[in-house]
Design an enzyme around this catalytic site. Sequence first.
Site, PDB file in Angstrom:
ATOM      1  CE  LYS A 168      -1.589   3.037   2.044  1.00 52.76           C
ATOM      2  NZ  LYS A 168      -1.292   4.450   1.642  1.00 52.76           N
TER       3      LYS A 168
ATOM      4  CD  GLU B  67      10.372  13.508  10.761  1.00 53.58           C
ATOM      5  OE1 GLU B  67       9.199  13.144  10.893  1.00 53.58           O
ATOM      6  OE2 GLU B  67      11.250  12.802  10.239  1.00 53.58           O
TER       7      GLU B  67
ATOM      8  CB  SER C 196       4.517  10.478  10.434  1.00 54.90           C
ATOM      9  OG  SER C 196       3.237   9.889  10.453  1.00 54.90           O
TER      10      SER C 196
ATOM     11  CD  GLU D  29      -2.137   8.829   1.233  1.00 60.68           C
ATOM     12  OE1 GLU D  29      -1.358   7.855   1.284  1.00 60.68           O
ATOM     13  OE2 GLU D  29      -2.440   9.516   2.224  1.00 60.68           O
TER      14      GLU D  29
ATOM     15  CB  CYS E 247      13.674   9.141   7.712  1.00 62.89           C
ATOM     16  SG  CYS E 247      14.689   7.902   6.948  1.00 62.89           S
TER      17      CYS E 247
HETATM   18  P1  NAD Z   1       2.693   9.185   6.951  1.00 64.47           P
HETATM   19  O1  NAD Z   1       2.814   8.548   8.280  1.00 64.47           O
HETATM   20  O2  NAD Z   1       1.760  10.324   6.807  1.00 64.47           O
HETATM   21  O3  NAD Z   1       2.208   8.096   5.862  1.00 64.47           O
HETATM   22  C1  NAD Z   1       2.885   6.878   5.697  1.00 64.47           C
HETATM   23  C2  NAD Z   1       1.908   5.828   5.177  1.00 64.47           C
HETATM   24  O4  NAD Z   1       0.904   5.603   6.163  1.00 64.47           O
HETATM   25  C3  NAD Z   1       1.190   6.234   3.894  1.00 64.47           C
HETATM   26  O5  NAD Z   1       1.093   5.107   3.065  1.00 64.47           O
HETATM   27  C4  NAD Z   1      -0.178   6.670   4.389  1.00 64.47           C
HETATM   28  O6  NAD Z   1      -1.206   6.446   3.455  1.00 64.47           O
HETATM   29  C5  NAD Z   1      -0.397   5.804   5.609  1.00 64.47           C
HETATM   30  N1  NAD Z   1      -1.209   6.471   6.644  1.00 64.47           N
HETATM   31  C6  NAD Z   1      -1.331   7.816   6.866  1.00 64.47           C
HETATM   32  N2  NAD Z   1      -2.136   8.039   7.918  1.00 64.47           N
HETATM   33  C7  NAD Z   1      -2.522   6.828   8.377  1.00 64.47           C
HETATM   34  C8  NAD Z   1      -3.335   6.415   9.465  1.00 64.47           C
HETATM   35  N3  NAD Z   1      -3.924   7.295  10.288  1.00 64.47           N
HETATM   36  N4  NAD Z   1      -3.502   5.099   9.652  1.00 64.47           N
HETATM   37  C9  NAD Z   1      -2.911   4.198   8.845  1.00 64.47           C
HETATM   38  N5  NAD Z   1      -2.135   4.531   7.802  1.00 64.47           N
HETATM   39  C10 NAD Z   1      -1.927   5.823   7.561  1.00 64.47           C
HETATM   40  O7  NAD Z   1       4.164   9.565   6.486  1.00 64.47           O
HETATM   41  P2  NAD Z   1       4.621  10.415   5.227  1.00 64.47           P
HETATM   42  O8  NAD Z   1       4.294  11.852   5.478  1.00 64.47           O
HETATM   43  O9  NAD Z   1       4.158   9.777   3.973  1.00 64.47           O
HETATM   44  O10 NAD Z   1       6.210  10.209   5.291  1.00 64.47           O
HETATM   45  C11 NAD Z   1       7.089  11.039   6.003  1.00 64.47           C
HETATM   46  C12 NAD Z   1       7.456  10.430   7.338  1.00 64.47           C
HETATM   47  O11 NAD Z   1       8.078   9.164   7.133  1.00 64.47           O
HETATM   48  C13 NAD Z   1       8.473  11.268   8.109  1.00 64.47           C
HETATM   49  O12 NAD Z   1       8.099  11.308   9.458  1.00 64.47           O
HETATM   50  C14 NAD Z   1       9.775  10.491   7.943  1.00 64.47           C
HETATM   51  O13 NAD Z   1      10.725  10.669   8.963  1.00 64.47           O
HETATM   52  C15 NAD Z   1       9.264   9.100   7.936  1.00 64.47           C
HETATM   53  N6  NAD Z   1      10.234   8.200   7.330  1.00 64.47           N
HETATM   54  C16 NAD Z   1      10.930   7.375   8.147  1.00 64.47           C
HETATM   55  C17 NAD Z   1      11.903   6.533   7.626  1.00 64.47           C
HETATM   56  C18 NAD Z   1      12.685   5.611   8.517  1.00 64.47           C
HETATM   57  O14 NAD Z   1      13.346   4.744   7.984  1.00 64.47           O
HETATM   58  N7  NAD Z   1      12.654   5.754   9.819  1.00 64.47           N
HETATM   59  C19 NAD Z   1      12.160   6.542   6.248  1.00 64.47           C
HETATM   60  C20 NAD Z   1      11.425   7.410   5.435  1.00 64.47           C
HETATM   61  C21 NAD Z   1      10.452   8.227   5.995  1.00 64.47           C
END
Ligand code: NAD
Length: 496
Positions: free
Chosen positions: A173, A381, A226, A176, A281
């Site tokens: 998944k 962050e 996140s 989006e 990240c």
């Molecule tokens: P996000 O958490 O908003 O979304 C990540 C995924 O979760 C997406 O596929 C989204 O559709 C889904 N999602 C969003 N809200 C949800 C919910 N309430 N319930 C279930 N699924 C949900 O993250 P983002 O904004 O796409 O990515 C950026 C974040 O990712 C930053 O915080 C970054 O630090 C982190 N990140 C971490 C690493 C790592 O290895 N630690 C690597 C890359 C990115």
Amino acid sequence: MKNVPLYLAGEFVQSQTSDWIDVTNPATNEVIARAPAATDAEMRKAIESAADAFRTWKEVPVSERARVMLRYQALLKEHHDEIAEILSQETGKTFDDAKGDVWRGIEVVEHAANVASLMMGETVGNVARSVDTHSWIQPLGVCAGITPFNFPAMIPLWMFPMAIACGNTFILKPSEQDPLTPMRLTELFEEAGAPKGVLQVVHGGKEQVDVLLTDPVIKAVSFVGSVPVGRYIYETGTRNMKRVQSFAGAKNHMVIMPDADKQQVLNALVGASVGAAGQRCMAISVAVFVGEAQSWIPELKEAMTKVRPGAWNDSGASYGPVISPKARERVESLIATGEAQGANLLLDGRGCTVDGLPDGNWIGPTLFSGVTTEMNIYNEEIFGPVLACMEEANLEDAISLINKSPYGNGVSIFTSSGGAARKFQHEIEVGQVGVNIPIPVPLPFFSFTGWKGSFYGDQHAYGKQAVRFYTETKTVTSRWFSSEATAEAEANFSIQ
Ligand code: NAD
């Protein structure tokens, strides 16, 4: 307008949903595609077809599974530029950065092609008289992956090639916000000869993720995103008795010792903080200047002034826009909070414009000094091109500051002292440490080992740990009777 398909049971199909999510080009905010929020029936189909495919895929010999990865690696390399261009359109990343995103994924596919030796078990002969024990590494079943927007090639490729090479089937998944890159990766995976049903791709948000987190068919969930969502995924997935690895947000420090090479420090800091618009990240978001090194901050400001954002194909641009207007507003509001809480705003990237692209989500390089641990710009962050400078009297204090941070993804020290570097890497409570390297992302034969609030779970992405995550160990203890040995063996077989 392109409607992004689902990939179900080996077919690219249009969703029957009435709920569509716009995919935009962040440099213009034009809508370039729409992603469906998959219906319940489509989610069911993904899960059932992945379960069906598992029954045959797990019987495919490991070397044949590895050969799919070899062909996939070759195809990804052949289409490297084309994938990077799609990636640039939907993320705004510069072309070089987009190519790096794809390349780091290709390296994981190469690693997945070594799966046979990674799946070797252990053997001890004669654990008791005429009794031998060996272990087999076997796949789990259907696994799922939920990925973030910021690496739409690399992070899906952290997951499904490793899981599938281990003999599992996988439901992806993707974010989006940029699903076009993962769909291209999927087309190439099919072209590489992956059998139907081994990989499924669904789109959507929380509702679709909740199906993956609760359905008993799914054995393991990989997540990157996140902190709040990462915690939710870990708690919900494990409550539903799944294996979960959840990679979350970060706040990465770089310690600058006064004996470091100043020019190296300045180059590294600029690239690691504002590169990819700070949407990594592993970005450096806090620079900790120790002692005399504080006097380099004006030169850092000068170096950051020379950097500017721009379009993906503008070779003079150092980075692109942030992903959405909402992300831009959030970063700008954190900059305002930093100023209000008393940090010195040395460079303000708010209100940044780029010629010819008036509607993009641009933020200029932003630099604060005098940042303290109470400020939101330290605690949250930011995920934008914003660098916070702090000062500490000595290495001990810098280590203590970093060890109090709830995050533990990456950290770096710049120094010419082996003693300081050794002390730092030994004492620091962060999972990925760079010595004169600003962004120490391990290559795929190691694992991506974030700690503390940046990771929930125990087995990390790629490397040997991914194989452990996506497999189960079966330990077999066996005794074979031969006429002469039987009596003696039976008499002596006892394991206390
Ligand atoms: P996000 O958490 O908003 O979304 C990540 C995924 O979760 C997406 O596929 C989204 O559709 C889904 N999602 C969003 N809200 C949800 C919910 N309430 N319930 C279930 N699924 C949900 O993250 P983002 O904004 O796409 O990515 C950026 C974040 O990712 C930053 O915080 C970054 O630090 C982190 N990140 C971490 C690493 C790592 O290895 N630690 C690597 C890359 C990115």
